[in-house]
Design an enzyme around this catalytic site. Structure first.
Site, PDB file in Angstrom:
ATOM      1  N   THR A 186      60.006  -6.966  -7.779  1.00 26.22           N
ATOM      2  CA  THR A 186      60.891  -8.098  -7.501  1.00 26.22           C
ATOM      3  C   THR A 186      60.570  -9.193  -8.510  1.00 26.22           C
ATOM      4  O   THR A 186      59.450  -9.258  -9.016  1.00 26.22           O
ATOM      5  CB  THR A 186      60.649  -8.662  -6.090  1.00 26.22           C
ATOM      6  OG1 THR A 186      59.282  -9.111  -6.034  1.00 26.22           O
ATOM      7  CG2 THR A 186      60.863  -7.614  -5.027  1.00 26.22           C
ATOM      8  N   GLU A 331      64.053  -4.281  -2.485  1.00 28.89           N
ATOM      9  CA  GLU A 331      63.321  -3.561  -1.442  1.00 28.89           C
ATOM     10  C   GLU A 331      64.188  -2.532  -0.728  1.00 28.89           C
ATOM     11  O   GLU A 331      63.705  -1.757   0.078  1.00 28.89           O
ATOM     12  CB  GLU A 331      62.761  -4.562  -0.409  1.00 28.89           C
ATOM     13  CG  GLU A 331      61.626  -5.436  -0.925  1.00 28.89           C
ATOM     14  CD  GLU A 331      62.099  -6.718  -1.606  1.00 28.89           C
ATOM     15  OE1 GLU A 331      63.277  -6.770  -2.037  1.00 28.89           O
ATOM     16  OE2 GLU A 331      61.296  -7.668  -1.714  1.00 28.89           O
ATOM     17  N   LYS A 441      67.907 -28.336   5.839  1.00 34.91           N
ATOM     18  CA  LYS A 441      67.747 -28.666   7.257  1.00 34.91           C
ATOM     19  C   LYS A 441      68.067 -30.133   7.485  1.00 34.91           C
ATOM     20  O   LYS A 441      67.263 -31.006   7.176  1.00 34.91           O
ATOM     21  CB  LYS A 441      66.320 -28.337   7.711  1.00 34.91           C
ATOM     22  CG  LYS A 441      66.003 -26.863   7.567  1.00 34.91           C
ATOM     23  CD  LYS A 441      64.607 -26.506   8.018  1.00 34.91           C
ATOM     24  CE  LYS A 441      64.299 -25.068   7.698  1.00 34.91           C
ATOM     25  NZ  LYS A 441      63.820 -24.838   6.319  1.00 34.91           N
ATOM     26  N   TRP A 446      71.393 -26.525  10.258  1.00 35.71           N
ATOM     27  CA  TRP A 446      71.273 -25.932   8.936  1.00 35.71           C
ATOM     28  C   TRP A 446      72.565 -26.065   8.140  1.00 35.71           C
ATOM     29  O   TRP A 446      73.640 -25.737   8.632  1.00 35.71           O
ATOM     30  CB  TRP A 446      70.926 -24.440   9.062  1.00 35.71           C
ATOM     31  CG  TRP A 446      69.497 -24.199   9.468  1.00 35.71           C
ATOM     32  CD1 TRP A 446      68.571 -25.158   9.744  1.00 35.71           C
ATOM     33  CD2 TRP A 446      68.851 -22.950   9.652  1.00 35.71           C
ATOM     34  NE1 TRP A 446      67.368 -24.586  10.088  1.00 35.71           N
ATOM     35  CE2 TRP A 446      67.529 -23.217  10.037  1.00 35.71           C
ATOM     36  CE3 TRP A 446      69.261 -21.621   9.535  1.00 35.71           C
ATOM     37  CZ2 TRP A 446      66.602 -22.206  10.301  1.00 35.71           C
ATOM     38  CZ3 TRP A 446      68.351 -20.611   9.793  1.00 35.71           C
ATOM     39  CH2 TRP A 446      67.029 -20.901  10.169  1.00 35.71           C
TER      40      TRP A 446
END
Ligand code: AMP
Length: 545
Positions: A186, A331, A441, A446
């Site tokens: 990654t 992944e 936030k 959110w």
């Protein structure tokens, strides 16, 4: 009771064996690093992959050894994919855009025995070698006449000379299909890159799901061009999938600018292509300039980051190209979801159909998913509740490669925590709002930075936009929108931007300020680097704060 079925391992070599035998004369076309276009077919690709496999064995490469590649999308890189995995070694595709210390880390961590590289990367690798003492030699993808100055490389080997010494007369060996086939790190925005090591079996199962009609719908009638690099999660599996179905494969090499991509799309009558939004931004800008058309292109897979609505509409309305919005991760080999409609969506209006396409898609067979709250409790798939997306399935890593402690992402048994925040609707479509660490936030609620960005880039004078949360005494965080103007949009001001957003987003999402920059920072895989952006704006004080 056991069944009586043939127990044939699902090996990566079986893909090129199939293409070489049954799609022998189907073309594989490359815009080479040297310049000219190279053409051959799947049969020739298989023979040369076998020659390279024999050469690797002669060099002493053993089962399980890692071989690093630093290369663009070319026919030689495809040969390497099959040759290395074909003998049970592991193709470690290295992203050349990693920072030098990350490159050093991944080559040493993977314990690469040899590096196989394009001409472009000779200097990069020469600088790296002193810090990678265990690499035995460097194989350069070139013919004798094109070999660059390799005096700074350890044990340099000319690829064409190396494979010319072999016959290609061999049978692919058979072994346990749970063996490792490929390794991809990654890009690691925090800490060291982490390796996802894929098995033969997991890759084949991923391939079978990927070619299905509700994902990439690849077939022997396609001319497929993966623009997404082969060093980024195996070009989303396209080099495997095209061999499985025997489609024509078009490889763009290193020139990924709008003009070069356009020439290949039209010249090679490409019907299917795939890449991140950044690539398509360049293509669409070029086509607008030259009045381009895409008569052959049927569909484009866009993923890696959210596909802006405006980009979808341009592809579909102006050029007649169907967009398949997809989501995945290194992944996950990488595919998790793809956005294709269901039967019940047949009568949707054009606008409603594009509304639905804003979702990153629904799970492919083989991937199961759920969203959880901060305490780990499963949330309903009602399209409203948002939480961290967790996934499970046979092509999702059970853990990272060679790190002693279990990664937090695998804290819950059998599930992988993606770090993405989304809602899942009752039809399974996922609606990604953010990365867990990028979400803004504000007052306990959110704000989705992705949604803000997507709406902002709909403005004709905005080339790229990024939203980050900055500290705010009352609301905890409030959004700052950082904007790159287009070439002819230099007169764009803050009020124009905010005026444009009005009515398109919830009132309380309205950015508290707009900053204009010439360029936004990107990660090695071309994504916005919020980490760098937040660092750059860490002392910035919002006018409302
Ligand atoms: P990588 O492992 O580099 O492919 O990055 C995977 C991450 O890219 C995911 O966890 C998401 O955060 C992001 N990503 C991939 N596809 C999408 C998409 N369609 N929409 C939004 N984010 C995406």
């Amino acid at each position: 009771m056991l069944a009586k079925m043939m127990d044939r391992p699902l090996l990566i070599s079986s893909l090129i064996a199939h293409a070489g035998k049954w799609h022998a004369d189907t073309e594989v076309v490359t815009k080479t690093i040297e310049g000219p276009v190279h053409r051959y077919d799947w049969a020739a690709a298989e023979v040369r992959a076998k020659q390279f496999a024999q050469a690797l064995q002669r060099l002493g490469v053993k089962f399980g050894d890692r071989i690093g590649t630093l290369a663009w999308n070319t026919y030689r890189h495809v040969e390497a994919y099959y040759a290395i995995a074909g003998i049970g070694a592991v193709t470690h595709t290295i992203n050349p855009r990693l920072f030098p210390d990350q490159l050093e880390y991944v080559v040493n961590h993977a314990d690469d025995q040899y590096l196989v590289i394009d001409l472009t990367f000779v200097d990069l690798v020469a600088d790296l070698l002193p810090k990678a003492p265990k690499v035995k030699g460097v194989i350069v993808f070139a013919g004798k006449d094109d070999m660059p100055d390799v005096s700074r490389l350890r044990n340099p080997i000319c690829y064409e000379e190396l494979i010319a010494a072999e016959t290609g007369d061999m049978d692919w060996p058979s072994f346990d299909d749970n063996s490792a086939a490929a390794l991809c790190y990654t890009s690691g925005t925090t800490g060291n890159p982490k390796g996802a090591i894929y098995a033969h079996k997991s890759t084949i199962v991923h391939t079978l799901s990927q070619i299905a009609p509700d994902c990439m719908a690849l077939s022997a009638r396609d001319s497929a061009m993966p623009v997404v690099p082969m060093f980024h999660v195996n070009a989303w599996g396209v080099p495997y999938a095209t061999a499985a179905v025997g489609s024509k494969l078009v490889l763009p090499g290193r020139d990924l600018d709008g003009k070069s991509i356009y020439e290949l799309l039209t010249g090679e009558k490409v019907t299917f292509t795939a890449a991140v939004p950044t690539i398509w931004m360049m293509l669409l800008a070029h086509m607008k300039e030259v009045g381009g058309k895409l008569p052959d292109l049927d569909r484009v897979v866009i993923g890696g980051s959210a596909c802006p609505r405006a980009m979808m509409e341009t592809f579909q309305n102006d050029y007649g190209v169907n967009v398949i919005h997809a989501w995945g991760m290194t992944e996950m080999s990488p595919l998790g979801t793809a956005n294709t409609p269901k039967r019940k969506h047949a009568d949707l209006s054009d606008t409603a159909a594009v509304d639905l396409q804003q979702s990153a898609g629904r799970p492919l067979y083989g991937v199961d998913m759920k969203i959880v709250d901060e305490a780990g409790a499963t949330l309903p798939n009602d399209g409203e509740a948002t939480g961290e997306l967790k996934v499970t399935g046979p092509w999702i890593i059970a853990d990272y490669f060679n790190i002693p402690e279990k990664a937090p992402a695998h804290a819950e048994d059998g599930w992988f925590g993606t770090g993405d925040v989304c809602a899942i609707d009752p039809d399974g479509y996922i609606w990604i709002t953010d990365r867990l660490k990028d979400v803004i936030k504000s007052g306990g609620e959110w704000i989705s930075s992705i949604d803000l960005e997507n709406v902002a880039v709909g403005h004709p004078k905005i080339a790229e936009a990024a939203a980050i949360g900055l500290p705010h005494p009352k609301w905890d965080e409030r959004p700052l929108l950082v904007v790159v103007r287009t070439k002819d949009g230099q007169d764009l001001g803050k009020d124009d931007v905010l005026g444009y957003l009005e009515g398109k987003i919830a009132k309380w999402w309205m950015p508290d300020d707009v900053a204009f920059v010439d360029e936004l920072p990107h990660t090695a895989t071309g994504k916005l680097s919020k980490l760098q952006l937040r660092a750059r704006f860490k002392d910035y004080v919002l006018p409302t704060a």
